[in-house]
Write a protein that holds these residues in place. Structure first.
Motif, PDB file in Angstrom:
ATOM      1  N   THR A 144      16.788 -43.169 -32.981  1.00  0.00           N
ATOM      2  CA  THR A 144      16.097 -42.514 -33.928  1.00  0.00           C
ATOM      3  C   THR A 144      15.333 -41.239 -33.088  1.00  0.00           C
ATOM      4  OG1 THR A 144      13.876 -43.750 -33.723  1.00  0.00           O
ATOM      5  CG2 THR A 144      15.398 -44.172 -35.698  1.00  0.00           C
ATOM      6  N   ALA A 145      15.074 -40.246 -33.806  1.00  0.00           N
ATOM      7  CA  ALA A 145      14.450 -39.128 -32.974  1.00  0.00           C
ATOM      8  C   ALA A 145      13.548 -38.222 -34.247  1.00  0.00           C
ATOM      9  CB  ALA A 145      15.064 -38.055 -32.317  1.00  0.00           C
ATOM     10  N   MET A 146      12.285 -37.813 -33.771  1.00  0.00           N
ATOM     11  CA  MET A 146      11.527 -36.933 -34.581  1.00  0.00           C
ATOM     12  C   MET A 146      11.968 -35.404 -34.155  1.00  0.00           C
ATOM     13  SD  MET A 146       7.489 -36.014 -34.731  1.00  0.00           S
ATOM     14  CE  MET A 146       6.747 -37.801 -34.697  1.00  0.00           C
ATOM     15  N   LEU A 147      12.164 -34.520 -34.885  1.00  0.00           N
ATOM     16  CA  LEU A 147      12.544 -33.269 -34.552  1.00  0.00           C
ATOM     17  C   LEU A 147      11.554 -32.447 -35.500  1.00  0.00           C
ATOM     18  CD1 LEU A 147      14.956 -34.483 -33.770  1.00  0.00           C
ATOM     19  CD2 LEU A 147      16.361 -32.545 -34.558  1.00  0.00           C
ATOM     20  N   TYR A 204      18.410 -28.648 -31.740  1.00  0.00           N
ATOM     21  CA  TYR A 204      19.201 -29.923 -32.086  1.00  0.00           C
ATOM     22  C   TYR A 204      20.117 -30.556 -30.767  1.00  0.00           C
ATOM     23  CZ  TYR A 204      18.121 -27.509 -36.498  1.00  0.00           C
ATOM     24  OH  TYR A 204      17.450 -26.937 -37.435  1.00  0.00           O
ATOM     25  N   GLU A 205      20.193 -29.659 -29.817  1.00  0.00           N
ATOM     26  CA  GLU A 205      21.003 -29.992 -28.685  1.00  0.00           C
ATOM     27  C   GLU A 205      20.131 -30.927 -27.934  1.00  0.00           C
ATOM     28  OE1 GLU A 205      24.075 -26.180 -28.154  1.00  0.00           O
ATOM     29  OE2 GLU A 205      22.385 -26.324 -27.102  1.00  0.00           O
ATOM     30  N   ILE A 206      18.930 -30.289 -27.767  1.00  0.00           N
ATOM     31  CA  ILE A 206      18.149 -31.418 -27.067  1.00  0.00           C
ATOM     32  C   ILE A 206      18.037 -32.583 -27.499  1.00  0.00           C
ATOM     33  CG2 ILE A 206      15.374 -31.630 -26.522  1.00  0.00           C
ATOM     34  CD1 ILE A 206      15.399 -28.277 -26.259  1.00  0.00           C
ATOM     35  N   ALA A 207      17.938 -32.810 -28.825  1.00  0.00           N
ATOM     36  CA  ALA A 207      17.871 -34.257 -29.426  1.00  0.00           C
ATOM     37  C   ALA A 207      19.033 -35.144 -29.053  1.00  0.00           C
ATOM     38  CB  ALA A 207      17.824 -33.965 -30.629  1.00  0.00           C
ATOM     39  N   CYS A 208      20.359 -34.154 -29.136  1.00  0.00           N
ATOM     40  CA  CYS A 208      21.449 -35.122 -28.944  1.00  0.00           C
ATOM     41  C   CYS A 208      21.733 -35.462 -27.351  1.00  0.00           C
ATOM     42  CB  CYS A 208      22.725 -34.347 -29.304  1.00  0.00           C
ATOM     43  SG  CYS A 208      22.733 -34.050 -31.222  1.00  0.00           S
ATOM     44  N   MET A 227      31.274 -42.548 -36.890  1.00  0.00           N
ATOM     45  CA  MET A 227      30.357 -43.708 -37.025  1.00  0.00           C
ATOM     46  C   MET A 227      29.093 -43.239 -36.559  1.00  0.00           C
ATOM     47  SD  MET A 227      30.407 -47.374 -34.870  1.00  0.00           S
ATOM     48  CE  MET A 227      28.847 -48.410 -35.219  1.00  0.00           C
ATOM     49  N   ILE A 228      28.015 -43.207 -37.441  1.00  0.00           N
ATOM     50  CA  ILE A 228      26.725 -43.024 -37.098  1.00  0.00           C
ATOM     51  C   ILE A 228      26.066 -43.600 -36.186  1.00  0.00           C
ATOM     52  CG2 ILE A 228      24.562 -42.750 -38.224  1.00  0.00           C
ATOM     53  CD1 ILE A 228      26.482 -40.479 -38.990  1.00  0.00           C
ATOM     54  N   GLU A 229      25.432 -43.032 -35.208  1.00  0.00           N
ATOM     55  CA  GLU A 229      24.559 -43.651 -34.019  1.00  0.00           C
ATOM     56  C   GLU A 229      23.211 -43.529 -33.996  1.00  0.00           C
ATOM     57  OE1 GLU A 229      26.322 -42.805 -30.491  1.00  0.00           O
ATOM     58  OE2 GLU A 229      28.266 -43.705 -30.793  1.00  0.00           O
ATOM     59  N   ALA A 230      22.711 -42.351 -34.518  1.00  0.00           N
ATOM     60  CA  ALA A 230      21.399 -41.710 -34.784  1.00  0.00           C
ATOM     61  C   ALA A 230      21.076 -41.068 -35.875  1.00  0.00           C
ATOM     62  CB  ALA A 230      21.144 -40.923 -33.421  1.00  0.00           C
ATOM     63  N   VAL A 231      19.764 -41.239 -36.204  1.00  0.00           N
ATOM     64  CA  VAL A 231      18.974 -40.847 -37.429  1.00  0.00           C
ATOM     65  C   VAL A 231      18.014 -39.903 -36.917  1.00  0.00           C
ATOM     66  CG1 VAL A 231      17.950 -41.156 -39.695  1.00  0.00           C
ATOM     67  CG2 VAL A 231      19.667 -42.953 -38.832  1.00  0.00           C
ATOM     68  N   LEU A 232      18.008 -38.533 -37.441  1.00  0.00           N
ATOM     69  CA  LEU A 232      17.092 -37.730 -36.849  1.00  0.00           C
ATOM     70  C   LEU A 232      16.023 -37.279 -38.259  1.00  0.00           C
ATOM     71  CD1 LEU A 232      19.248 -35.412 -34.858  1.00  0.00           C
ATOM     72  CD2 LEU A 232      18.387 -37.504 -34.153  1.00  0.00           C
ATOM     73  N   PHE A 233      14.943 -37.124 -37.888  1.00  0.00           N
ATOM     74  CA  PHE A 233      13.871 -36.838 -39.119  1.00  0.00           C
ATOM     75  C   PHE A 233      13.035 -35.915 -38.558  1.00  0.00           C
ATOM     76  CE2 PHE A 233      14.635 -41.444 -39.147  1.00  0.00           C
ATOM     77  CZ  PHE A 233      14.799 -41.750 -40.853  1.00  0.00           C
ATOM     78  N   ASP A 234      12.823 -34.974 -39.407  1.00  0.00           N
ATOM     79  CA  ASP A 234      11.584 -33.925 -39.611  1.00  0.00           C
ATOM     80  C   ASP A 234      10.272 -34.776 -39.639  1.00  0.00           C
ATOM     81  OD1 ASP A 234      10.298 -31.814 -39.510  1.00  0.00           O
ATOM     82  OD2 ASP A 234      10.462 -31.511 -41.897  1.00  0.00           O
ATOM     83  N   PHE A 235       9.362 -34.173 -39.651  1.00  0.00           N
ATOM     84  CA  PHE A 235       7.974 -34.971 -39.763  1.00  0.00           C
ATOM     85  C   PHE A 235       7.310 -34.260 -40.784  1.00  0.00           C
ATOM     86  CE2 PHE A 235       3.933 -36.905 -38.029  1.00  0.00           C
ATOM     87  CZ  PHE A 235       4.006 -38.289 -37.974  1.00  0.00           C
ATOM     88  N   PRO A 239      26.460 -34.713 -31.826  1.00  0.00           N
ATOM     89  CA  PRO A 239      26.166 -34.274 -33.149  1.00  0.00           C
ATOM     90  C   PRO A 239      26.827 -34.997 -34.597  1.00  0.00           C
ATOM     91  CG  PRO A 239      26.322 -32.580 -31.906  1.00  0.00           C
ATOM     92  CD  PRO A 239      27.034 -33.490 -31.188  1.00  0.00           C
ATOM     93  N   GLU A 240      28.173 -35.183 -34.430  1.00  0.00           N
ATOM     94  CA  GLU A 240      29.004 -35.814 -35.462  1.00  0.00           C
ATOM     95  C   GLU A 240      28.645 -37.333 -35.739  1.00  0.00           C
ATOM     96  OE1 GLU A 240      31.160 -32.467 -33.544  1.00  0.00           O
ATOM     97  OE2 GLU A 240      30.433 -34.507 -32.802  1.00  0.00           O
TER      98      GLU A 240
END
Length: 207
Positions: free
Chosen positions: A106-109, A151-155, A1-9, A162-163
């Motif tokens: 949500t996160a910006m990476l 990516y670990e920092i974002a999670c 189950m997806i919990e987060a969406v990460l976007f490049d800018f 990550p999954e």
């Protein structure tokens, strides 16, 4: 189950700087993709990598980047390249971000050379930045995509595995480690197709 969406800018939420690079290459008569070739040579230690980790300042970056270009047989003005980094907002992607933010973390990476908080952002860009739950910026963290730690920092900050993440980026090299960690990844080439794929993954109704 997806919990987060990460976007490049840049290249996802904003138009790609590669468009500005191509214009500059054409202007001064460089072969297409010369700037990308320079950036992909020694990608973990070159001028661009050091700049995005804030290990060097603008003047030192320009000197190093121009030396790297010269080593490959090209002459260019690094300052002109930096001027091309500021893209324009893609409204359809902002709408997708808002839709995601209503149901998911949500996160910006972003690999950037100056933290967002220190930039004089246009109002429309600032509005977009404020939608994200967190920002993960290379200029602050001291690491960058495609380093796994980024990516670990974002999670860790989103408190998700990550999954349970979807990550959108316009560069395959940045998606590869995220996918290896277990993230679902989407390469953004045509924004509308990427949004359609994202909505299918998240179970959002199609327009």
């Amino acid at each position: 189950m997806i919990e987060a969406v990460l976007f490049d800018f840049g290249g996802v939420i904003l138009s790609s700087p590669f468009e500005a690079f191509a214009d500059y290459e054409a202007e001064i008569g460089l072969p297409p993709d010369t700037i990308r070739k320079i950036n992909s040579t020694n990608p973990d230690t070159n001028a661009w990598a050091q700049f995005e980790r804030r290990e060097v300042g603008p003047e030192e970056f320009s000197r190093l980047f121009e030396e790297e270009a010269s080593a490959l047989g090209h002459e260019l003005n690094a300052q002109r390249i930096l001027e091309g980094l500021h893209g324009t907002v893609r409204p359809s992607m902002v709408e997708a971000l808002n839709n995601c933010a209503s149901k998911f973390k949500t996160a910006m990476l972003t690999n950037n050379i100056t933290p967002m908080r220190e930039q004089d952002l246009d109002e429309d860009v600032q509005t977009v930045v404020e939608i994200f739950d967190i920002l993960v910026e290379s200029s602050i963290e001291g690491c960058r995509k495609p380093e796994e730690r980024f990516y670990e920092i974002a999670c860790e900050r989103l408190n998700v595995e990550p999954e349970r993440c979807v990550f959108l980026d316009d560069l395959g090299i940045n998606l590869k480690p995220a996918r290896a960690m277990g993230m679902t990844t989407i390469k953004v080439v045509e924004p509308e197709k990427a949004i359609k794929e994202l909505y299918e993954i998240l179970g959002f109704p199609a327009d």
